[in-house]
Write an enzyme that holds these catalytic residues in place. Sequence first.
Site, short mmCIF file in Angstrom:
data_model
loop_
_atom_site.label_atom_id
_atom_site.label_comp_id
_atom_site.label_asym_id
_atom_site.label_seq_id
_atom_site.Cartn_x
_atom_site.Cartn_y
_atom_site.Cartn_z
N ARG A 72 0.83 -1.21 0.00
CA ARG A 72 0.00 0.00 0.00
C ARG A 72 0.86 1.26 0.00
NH1 ARG A 72 -2.69 -0.86 4.26
NH2 ARG A 72 -1.90 0.87 5.48
N TYR A 130 -16.86 17.75 -14.65
CA TYR A 130 -17.27 16.36 -14.47
C TYR A 130 -18.31 16.27 -13.35
CZ TYR A 130 -16.72 11.32 -14.73
OH TYR A 130 -16.94 9.98 -14.91
N ASP A 203 -8.40 19.46 -13.78
CA ASP A 203 -8.67 18.16 -14.39
C ASP A 203 -8.45 18.34 -15.89
OD1 ASP A 203 -9.81 15.95 -15.61
OD2 ASP A 203 -11.45 15.78 -14.16
N LYS A 228 -9.01 7.25 -19.66
CA LYS A 228 -9.37 7.80 -20.95
C LYS A 228 -8.17 7.74 -21.92
CE LYS A 228 -13.11 8.54 -18.63
NZ LYS A 228 -13.41 9.78 -17.94
C1 LIG Z 1 -13.81 10.03 -16.64
C2 LIG Z 1 -13.47 11.34 -16.04
C3 LIG Z 1 -13.25 11.45 -14.67
C4 LIG Z 1 -13.37 10.29 -13.73
O1 LIG Z 1 -12.38 9.34 -13.98
P1 LIG Z 1 -12.60 7.78 -13.64
O2 LIG Z 1 -11.31 7.17 -14.08
O3 LIG Z 1 -13.78 7.33 -14.44
O4 LIG Z 1 -12.85 7.72 -12.19
C5 LIG Z 1 -12.93 12.70 -14.16
N1 LIG Z 1 -12.83 13.78 -14.96
C6 LIG Z 1 -13.03 13.70 -16.29
C7 LIG Z 1 -12.92 14.94 -17.11
C8 LIG Z 1 -13.38 12.49 -16.87
O5 LIG Z 1 -13.59 12.43 -18.18
#
Ligand SMILES: *Cc1c(COP(=O)(O)O)cnc(C)c1O
Length: 419
Positions: A72, A130, A203, A228
């Site tokens: 961890r 998001y 983000d 993504k």
């Molecule tokens: C998909 C996404 C998230 C969340 O990510 P996960 O890997 O699905 O938890 C956060 N911000 C954006 C812009 C996203 O496209």
Amino acid sequence: MEKRSELPKEGLPNGTTAVHGHLPARTANPSHALTTPIWQTATYTFANTADLIAYQEGKLWGGTGGRVEYARYGNPTVRAVEQRLAALEAGNLPGSYDALLFPTGMTAITHILLSMLPTGSHVIFTDDSYRKTRQFCQTFLKRLGIESSEVPMGDYDALAAAIQPNTRIILTESPTNPYLRVADLERIVAIAKQHKRIKTMIDATFATPVNQRPLTYGIDLVIHSGTKYFSGHNDVMAGVAVGEAGLIHALRQSQGMLGGVLDPHAAYLLERGLKTLALRVQQQNRSAQAVAEFLEGHPAIDRVWYPGLPSHPDHAIARQQMGGFGGVVSFEVAVPPGQTALDAAARVVDGLKIPYIAASLGGVESLIEQPAIMSYFELSTEERRTIGMKDNLVRFAIGIEETADILADLEQALAVGEQ
Ligand SMILES: *Cc1c(COP(=O)(O)O)cnc(C)c1O
């Protein structure tokens, strides 16, 4: 690309960094395998008690080498990918940067907010972000006595006015989901810098470091959903935070407690995906630009949202800040008389043959969805209208199929929609 002349002089990282991480390549692993081994272990061994004591006193490996006593607290496979991600995001910026991996993008976001926001503090986030991030601020954080303010994306006076003495984080997203709004990072950093204790966090999932490097503008923490573009194959979930090494170290300490760590198998898949990141994203940039231009001229489409189009409200800042505009195009389908907006968009979505109807983006396969049905289904048309989520909106996350095939598919689907 001529746009690059306007980008920070460090430039954008290229395919070489994506393939190798920092050069020269890290020292060979014990097996001399070219690829990073999957170190599948829950714990680590010590030769004898004296070694354990030396480790506890920080003397084993000279106190360095990343030695830990339990998985961890760290894993060599995960660590290798973190170093590659830090190289991609920070490039050769002066100073010391590091990355920290998480099992999902949402873990990265919630971990950071929980770790950095004390009770009684305040976070500002921009709208059109998001949805789960917004919901986390408005529910979980509120329950912990942490207040949040939502400000309209692109309204920098509102952003400055929302700052309170207890504000600790400004959280933005760029480009945003689903309208691809682009934040003016220089302005956000300038506003935050007037207050000593505010950290800026972005983000940047939709951009990737191939298209945008927020750290060069002084943003403190860059977050990505590695699910993504980074992994790129719609087969693994991951999240990452990149920032100044001291800040990442503190977040790593709290990860040992909160416990959201990435599995080494997932880390391996992520690294495999990263090697082709630059190639994939450049292809997705090209296709998305072509798709956006095609749709903008099409009578069956009311409006196209893509930062690479001069008609987009943030085109000017996107041109200065981005080397490419990303692989997601959102568009509003014209609603013929007698059809609902939901149905008009659904006819286009259902008429397409290449993209799968699925949530997510950034993978090799094109994916398409109507936000009104995928992420905002439980709201009424009226409620969706209030938050600006139109029923005729379609989000097209373009994969790496041939651009010409995607355009031909759109052409036939829109012709069907017109009948
Ligand atoms: C998909 C996404 C998230 C969340 O990510 P996960 O890997 O699905 O938890 C956060 N911000 C954006 C812009 C996203 O496209």
